[in-house]
Design an enzyme around this catalytic site. Structure first.
Site, PDB file in Angstrom:
ATOM      1  N   GLY A  56      29.633  43.529 -11.427  1.00 50.81           N
ATOM      2  CA  GLY A  56      30.004  42.803 -10.204  1.00 50.81           C
ATOM      3  C   GLY A  56      29.006  42.961  -9.078  1.00 50.81           C
ATOM      4  O   GLY A  56      28.813  42.042  -8.294  1.00 50.81           O
ATOM      5  N   PHE A  57      28.359  44.116  -9.015  1.00 48.52           N
ATOM      6  CA  PHE A  57      27.475  44.378  -7.890  1.00 48.52           C
ATOM      7  C   PHE A  57      26.244  45.183  -8.321  1.00 48.52           C
ATOM      8  O   PHE A  57      26.362  46.060  -9.179  1.00 48.52           O
ATOM      9  CB  PHE A  57      28.210  45.174  -6.800  1.00 48.52           C
ATOM     10  CG  PHE A  57      29.406  44.433  -6.269  1.00 48.52           C
ATOM     11  CD1 PHE A  57      29.274  43.525  -5.216  1.00 48.52           C
ATOM     12  CD2 PHE A  57      30.661  44.602  -6.846  1.00 48.52           C
ATOM     13  CE1 PHE A  57      30.369  42.820  -4.743  1.00 48.52           C
ATOM     14  CE2 PHE A  57      31.760  43.901  -6.390  1.00 48.52           C
ATOM     15  CZ  PHE A  57      31.622  43.008  -5.327  1.00 48.52           C
ATOM     16  N   GLY A  58      25.124  44.873  -7.685  1.00 44.68           N
ATOM     17  CA  GLY A  58      23.936  45.700  -7.860  1.00 44.68           C
ATOM     18  C   GLY A  58      24.039  46.933  -6.982  1.00 44.68           C
ATOM     19  O   GLY A  58      24.960  47.074  -6.174  1.00 44.68           O
ATOM     20  N   GLY A  59      23.101  47.847  -7.162  1.00 43.25           N
ATOM     21  CA  GLY A  59      22.988  48.995  -6.268  1.00 43.25           C
ATOM     22  C   GLY A  59      24.035  50.077  -6.432  1.00 43.25           C
ATOM     23  O   GLY A  59      24.237  50.882  -5.519  1.00 43.25           O
TER      24      GLY A  59
ATOM     25  N   HIS B  36      16.461  39.204 -16.268  1.00 44.65           N
ATOM     26  CA  HIS B  36      17.912  39.355 -16.442  1.00 44.65           C
ATOM     27  C   HIS B  36      18.603  38.497 -15.382  1.00 44.65           C
ATOM     28  O   HIS B  36      18.333  38.624 -14.186  1.00 44.65           O
ATOM     29  CB  HIS B  36      18.280  40.831 -16.296  1.00 44.65           C
ATOM     30  CG  HIS B  36      19.707  41.143 -16.574  1.00 44.65           C
ATOM     31  ND1 HIS B  36      20.186  41.353 -17.850  1.00 44.65           N
ATOM     32  CD2 HIS B  36      20.777  41.290 -15.748  1.00 44.65           C
ATOM     33  CE1 HIS B  36      21.485  41.629 -17.791  1.00 44.65           C
ATOM     34  NE2 HIS B  36      21.863  41.587 -16.522  1.00 44.65           N
TER      35      HIS B  36
ATOM     36  N   MET C  25      27.420  48.325 -20.224  1.00 46.33           N
ATOM     37  CA  MET C  25      27.447  48.436 -18.760  1.00 46.33           C
ATOM     38  C   MET C  25      27.516  49.910 -18.369  1.00 46.33           C
ATOM     39  O   MET C  25      28.366  50.650 -18.871  1.00 46.33           O
ATOM     40  CB  MET C  25      28.664  47.706 -18.171  1.00 46.33           C
ATOM     41  CG  MET C  25      28.607  46.188 -18.194  1.00 46.33           C
ATOM     42  SD  MET C  25      27.191  45.414 -17.370  1.00 46.33           S
ATOM     43  CE  MET C  25      27.230  46.142 -15.730  1.00 46.33           C
TER      44      MET C  25
ATOM     45  N   ASP D 154      22.139  37.409 -13.862  1.00 46.20           N
ATOM     46  CA  ASP D 154      23.549  37.813 -13.755  1.00 46.20           C
ATOM     47  C   ASP D 154      24.423  36.687 -13.232  1.00 46.20           C
ATOM     48  O   ASP D 154      24.343  36.339 -12.052  1.00 46.20           O
ATOM     49  CB  ASP D 154      23.667  39.006 -12.792  1.00 46.20           C
ATOM     50  CG  ASP D 154      23.221  40.308 -13.423  1.00 46.20           C
ATOM     51  OD1 ASP D 154      23.684  40.611 -14.533  1.00 46.20           O
ATOM     52  OD2 ASP D 154      22.412  41.022 -12.801  1.00 46.20           O
TER      53      ASP D 154
ATOM     54  N   ASP E 220      22.798  48.565 -18.310  1.00 42.13           N
ATOM     55  CA  ASP E 220      22.764  47.738 -17.104  1.00 42.13           C
ATOM     56  C   ASP E 220      23.605  48.384 -16.016  1.00 42.13           C
ATOM     57  O   ASP E 220      24.815  48.521 -16.152  1.00 42.13           O
ATOM     58  CB  ASP E 220      23.319  46.345 -17.474  1.00 42.13           C
ATOM     59  CG  ASP E 220      23.224  45.348 -16.338  1.00 42.13           C
ATOM     60  OD1 ASP E 220      22.687  45.695 -15.271  1.00 42.13           O
ATOM     61  OD2 ASP E 220      23.694  44.210 -16.542  1.00 42.13           O
ATOM     62  N   GLY E 221      22.923  48.765 -14.925  1.00 39.47           N
ATOM     63  CA  GLY E 221      23.623  49.314 -13.763  1.00 39.47           C
ATOM     64  C   GLY E 221      23.170  50.722 -13.428  1.00 39.47           C
ATOM     65  O   GLY E 221      23.246  51.619 -14.255  1.00 39.47           O
ATOM     66  N   GLY E 222      22.638  50.878 -12.218  1.00 40.50           N
ATOM     67  CA  GLY E 222      22.211  52.206 -11.767  1.00 40.50           C
ATOM     68  C   GLY E 222      21.018  52.753 -12.517  1.00 40.50           C
ATOM     69  O   GLY E 222      20.819  53.974 -12.592  1.00 40.50           O
TER      70      GLY E 222
ATOM     71  N   MET F 291      28.097  35.442 -12.238  1.00 41.77           N
ATOM     72  CA  MET F 291      29.428  35.977 -11.865  1.00 41.77           C
ATOM     73  C   MET F 291      30.289  34.855 -11.317  1.00 41.77           C
ATOM     74  O   MET F 291      29.820  34.055 -10.505  1.00 41.77           O
ATOM     75  CB  MET F 291      29.258  37.056 -10.794  1.00 41.77           C
ATOM     76  CG  MET F 291      28.334  38.181 -11.193  1.00 41.77           C
ATOM     77  SD  MET F 291      28.232  39.373  -9.860  1.00 41.77           S
ATOM     78  CE  MET F 291      27.002  40.502 -10.529  1.00 41.77           C
TER      79      MET F 291
ATOM     80  N   MET G  91      29.083  37.165 -16.732  1.00 38.22           N
ATOM     81  CA  MET G  91      30.261  37.916 -16.281  1.00 38.22           C
ATOM     82  C   MET G  91      31.262  36.876 -15.787  1.00 38.22           C
ATOM     83  O   MET G  91      31.555  36.767 -14.597  1.00 38.22           O
ATOM     84  CB  MET G  91      29.853  38.905 -15.191  1.00 38.22           C
ATOM     85  CG  MET G  91      29.082  40.088 -15.757  1.00 38.22           C
ATOM     86  SD  MET G  91      28.212  41.021 -14.492  1.00 38.22           S
ATOM     87  CE  MET G  91      26.748  40.024 -14.313  1.00 38.22           C
TER      88      MET G  91
ATOM     89  N   SER H 251      16.617  42.481 -12.925  1.00 37.83           N
ATOM     90  CA  SER H 251      17.749  41.604 -12.617  1.00 37.83           C
ATOM     91  C   SER H 251      17.461  40.902 -11.301  1.00 37.83           C
ATOM     92  O   SER H 251      17.363  41.546 -10.244  1.00 37.83           O
ATOM     93  CB  SER H 251      19.026  42.429 -12.487  1.00 37.83           C
ATOM     94  OG  SER H 251      20.013  41.633 -11.847  1.00 37.83           O
TER      95      SER H 251
ATOM     96  N   HIS I 176      23.361  37.067 -18.550  1.00 40.08           N
ATOM     97  CA  HIS I 176      24.486  37.997 -18.692  1.00 40.08           C
ATOM     98  C   HIS I 176      25.684  37.334 -18.027  1.00 40.08           C
ATOM     99  O   HIS I 176      25.786  37.310 -16.799  1.00 40.08           O
ATOM    100  CB  HIS I 176      24.093  39.321 -18.016  1.00 40.08           C
ATOM    101  CG  HIS I 176      25.177  40.341 -17.971  1.00 40.08           C
ATOM    102  ND1 HIS I 176      25.133  41.444 -17.136  1.00 40.08           N
ATOM    103  CD2 HIS I 176      26.343  40.462 -18.667  1.00 40.08           C
ATOM    104  CE1 HIS I 176      26.222  42.173 -17.314  1.00 40.08           C
ATOM    105  NE2 HIS I 176      26.973  41.597 -18.228  1.00 40.08           N
TER     106      HIS I 176
ATOM    107  N   GLY J 287      17.718  46.146 -11.349  1.00 40.17           N
ATOM    108  CA  GLY J 287      17.685  45.216 -10.225  1.00 40.17           C
ATOM    109  C   GLY J 287      17.087  45.840  -8.984  1.00 40.17           C
ATOM    110  O   GLY J 287      15.938  45.589  -8.611  1.00 40.17           O
TER     111      GLY J 287
END
Ligand code: DX5
Ligand code: ZN
Length: 221
Positions: A141-144, A30, A136, A32, A174-176, A34, A65, A7, A63, A196
């Protein structure tokens, strides 16, 4: 097959071309998007996607959002996305069907995404029309952020739905995502891994991507 999609939300935008070069061995990029309404953050949009498209031949997965994505899917296709993903929560069911139809009419692949609080069943009305389902594993909304382990049964339920549909549909998470969480998600049925922070905080991305894919393949075999 295990696929990885870095990402670029986590990339350094002052040198996006170099960042894209560094992930050229990945399966997809990817992207993102937003809008500050569907999610409490604003990222980037059409002009950046067009620049990325002009720079690379990699598969571009947008993606979205954004709220009421039906308004914009055609423009994301025209800007060069290869896959466009819309959220089931972002509009009415009828408009989501319409968005998927427009994406396919543009000759692109179409997918839907579900937030952590949305049940797997929300994907069912669209299963005949999609090329990808994105689950998800953090609040968008946020990476990390940290992986939500309670999404694992939902990943299994989505994989069962895909198996019943009998077509080749990517199941992405997607995420973590890191090797350990990806291995669990792969065992549960995911085959496409958005990543990401893990990719872009690493200096040697080629090695990271190779080891990530091999480790997840071995862990889920
Ligand atoms: C979050 C985005 C993700 C995010 C993943 O809303 O959809 O794609 O960039 O980032 P990491 O890998 O840092 O969780
Ligand atoms: Zn994403």
């Amino acid at each position: 097959m295990i696929k990885i999609a870095p990402s670029i939300l986590a990339a350094d935008f002052t040198c996006l071309g170099k960042e894209l070069d560094s992930i050229s061995t990945a399966d997809q990029v990817h992207f993102d998007v937003m809008d500050g309404v569907f999610v409490p953050n604003i990222s980037f949009g059409l002009p950046v996607l067009a620049s990325v498209r002009a720079y690379t031949d990699m598969v571009l997965n947008a993606h979205l959002m954004i709220t009421e994505p039906v308004r914009y899917v055609k423009r994301f296709c025209e800007a060069g996305a290869d896959v466009v993903i819309v959220h089931t929560e972002a509009d009415t069911e009828a408009h989501t069907h319409e968005a998927l139809r427009i994406i396919h009419e543009c000759g692109k692949k179409a997918g839907i995404s579900v937030k952590p609080g949305t049940p797997a069943e929300a994907a069912l009305p669209f299963i005949h029309e999609v090329d990808e389902i994105l689950c998800m594993t953090v609040e968008p909304g946020f990476g990390g952020q940290k992986f939500h382990f309670d999404m694992l049964p939902k990943i299994t339920a989505l994989r069962e739905m895909i198996a019943a549909e009998g077509r080749d549909i990517d199941l992405s998470v997607d995420g973590g995502i890191q090797v350990r969480t990806a291995a669990l998600a792969a065992k549960a049925g995911a085959n496409l891994f958005v990543n990401g922070t893990g990719v872009f905080e690493t200096v040697d991305r080629e090695t990271y991507i190779r080891i990530f894919k091999r480790s997840v393949e071995e862990a889920s075999a």
